[in-house]
Design an enzyme around this catalytic site. Sequence first.
Site, short mmCIF file in Angstrom:
data_model
loop_
_atom_site.label_atom_id
_atom_site.label_comp_id
_atom_site.label_asym_id
_atom_site.label_seq_id
_atom_site.Cartn_x
_atom_site.Cartn_y
_atom_site.Cartn_z
N LYS A 158 -11.85 -1.83 7.15
CA LYS A 158 -10.95 -2.66 7.94
C LYS A 158 -11.42 -2.71 9.39
CE LYS A 158 -8.63 -3.22 4.25
NZ LYS A 158 -7.55 -2.41 3.76
N ASP A 216 -1.38 6.57 6.53
CA ASP A 216 -2.46 5.67 6.13
C ASP A 216 -2.70 4.74 7.31
OD1 ASP A 216 -4.07 3.67 5.17
OD2 ASP A 216 -2.84 3.17 3.43
N TRP A 238 0.83 -1.21 0.00
CA TRP A 238 0.00 0.00 0.00
C TRP A 238 0.86 1.25 0.00
CZ3 TRP A 238 -3.90 -1.91 -1.96
CH2 TRP A 238 -4.54 -3.04 -1.48
C1 LIG Z 1 -6.97 -2.06 2.44
C2 LIG Z 1 -5.94 -1.03 2.51
C3 LIG Z 1 -5.77 -0.09 1.47
C4 LIG Z 1 -6.60 -0.13 0.21
O1 LIG Z 1 -7.92 0.31 0.47
P1 LIG Z 1 -8.98 0.52 -0.70
O2 LIG Z 1 -10.21 0.92 0.03
O3 LIG Z 1 -9.13 -0.80 -1.43
O4 LIG Z 1 -8.48 1.59 -1.60
C5 LIG Z 1 -4.80 0.87 1.64
N1 LIG Z 1 -4.04 0.93 2.75
C6 LIG Z 1 -4.18 0.05 3.76
C7 LIG Z 1 -3.31 0.17 4.97
C8 LIG Z 1 -5.13 -0.96 3.66
O5 LIG Z 1 -5.26 -1.83 4.68
#
Ligand SMILES: *Cc1c(COP(=O)(O)O)cnc(C)c1O
Length: 361
Positions: free
Chosen positions: A196, A172, A102
């Site tokens: 998540k 993030d 990511w």
């Molecule tokens: C799942 C995830 C993403 C991607 O998320 P999307 O909603 O599919 O764009 C990005 N960063 C982290 C840390 C994630 O767990």
Amino acid sequence: MTNEVYNFSAGPAVLPKKVLEIAQKELLDYQGTKMSVMEMSHRSKTFENIVNGAIEDLRELLNIPNNYKVLFLQGGAHLQFSMVPINLLKNGVADYIVTGLWAKKAYNEAKKYGNINKIATSEDKNFSYIPDCSNLDISHDADYVYICENNTIYGTKYPVLPNTKGKTLVSDMSSCFLSEPVDVTKYGLIFAGAQKNVGPAGVQIVIIREDLLRDELPVWAPTMLNYKIHADNNSMYNTPPCWGIYICSLVFKWLKDLGGLNKMKEINLKKAKILYDFLDNSKLFKGTVEKSSRSIMNVPFATGNDELDKKFIEEAKDFGLVQLKGHRTVGGMRASIYNAMPIEGVKKLVQFMEKFEKENV
Ligand SMILES: *Cc1c(COP(=O)(O)O)cnc(C)c1O
């Protein structure tokens, strides 16, 4: 499928059962309106109360200072990979720490918009650790330093935040958001996809310090990608993901009822310890990351034998333990033990691992 299943999916992931029960109860008639939240105008007083209540509860949970805005956006974390550089680059320079897929995607996306430096990475060992970030070569003109704080796929988390040498930190937090208290003042911008740890897919939560909001973006930048537009309109510049925000609001209330994020952290540590203690003593299963970098949300492990891993995943399913397959880039298994995973689920997983070990060693 019965309620006896424990869902270890990395995302979209398990939600608190109590929250789903409230949503079910209110599905056809939200608090006497005789309408579902799904059917309501986002301009209605009722929905406005849902959004404002959600923001208020989130502010309380995370102790968010007044000079930060809370936004509910769309487009997933992936759109944040673009929005962050589009909004935050002024000098045109940013530093990225690449600790997983990511972060790497965010780094590659940002390169479209400026002079982006990869100042540290753990790719040499398939992202199984967090590099030492205490004295990195931070660019003197960097507009921000970017991290992915909990690496969902690999199961690593920063044990301490990087020393950004005064530069704005962007994080993030998709897979660790609200798993423990954080000091928001250490960040310029935090983003997290709801699917998540806080709600259904389709909602993106952004917490941004006000001085990072800009009136004018480059002319080519879409209006929808301007944080300030969303901040000025209380996340209702256009139709927001109403249902998703409503579920998030219920999760925030659930967390408050539970005792807040200190209590949540205590429970999460307890759950993670049960699993890691077992892994550290197992003859068959091994954790796949460096101990000092361990995540308490995503726990990858493997037997070292692909056939045995496959067998484990299949038999676990029959035992009521589902979605344990690891990410394709890591292999093996991964147990995501987010906030809503009950401690009983982790105990049952360990119980099954013990049984499987006895039968297969
Ligand atoms: C799942 C995830 C993403 C991607 O998320 P999307 O909603 O599919 O764009 C990005 N960063 C982290 C840390 C994630 O767990």
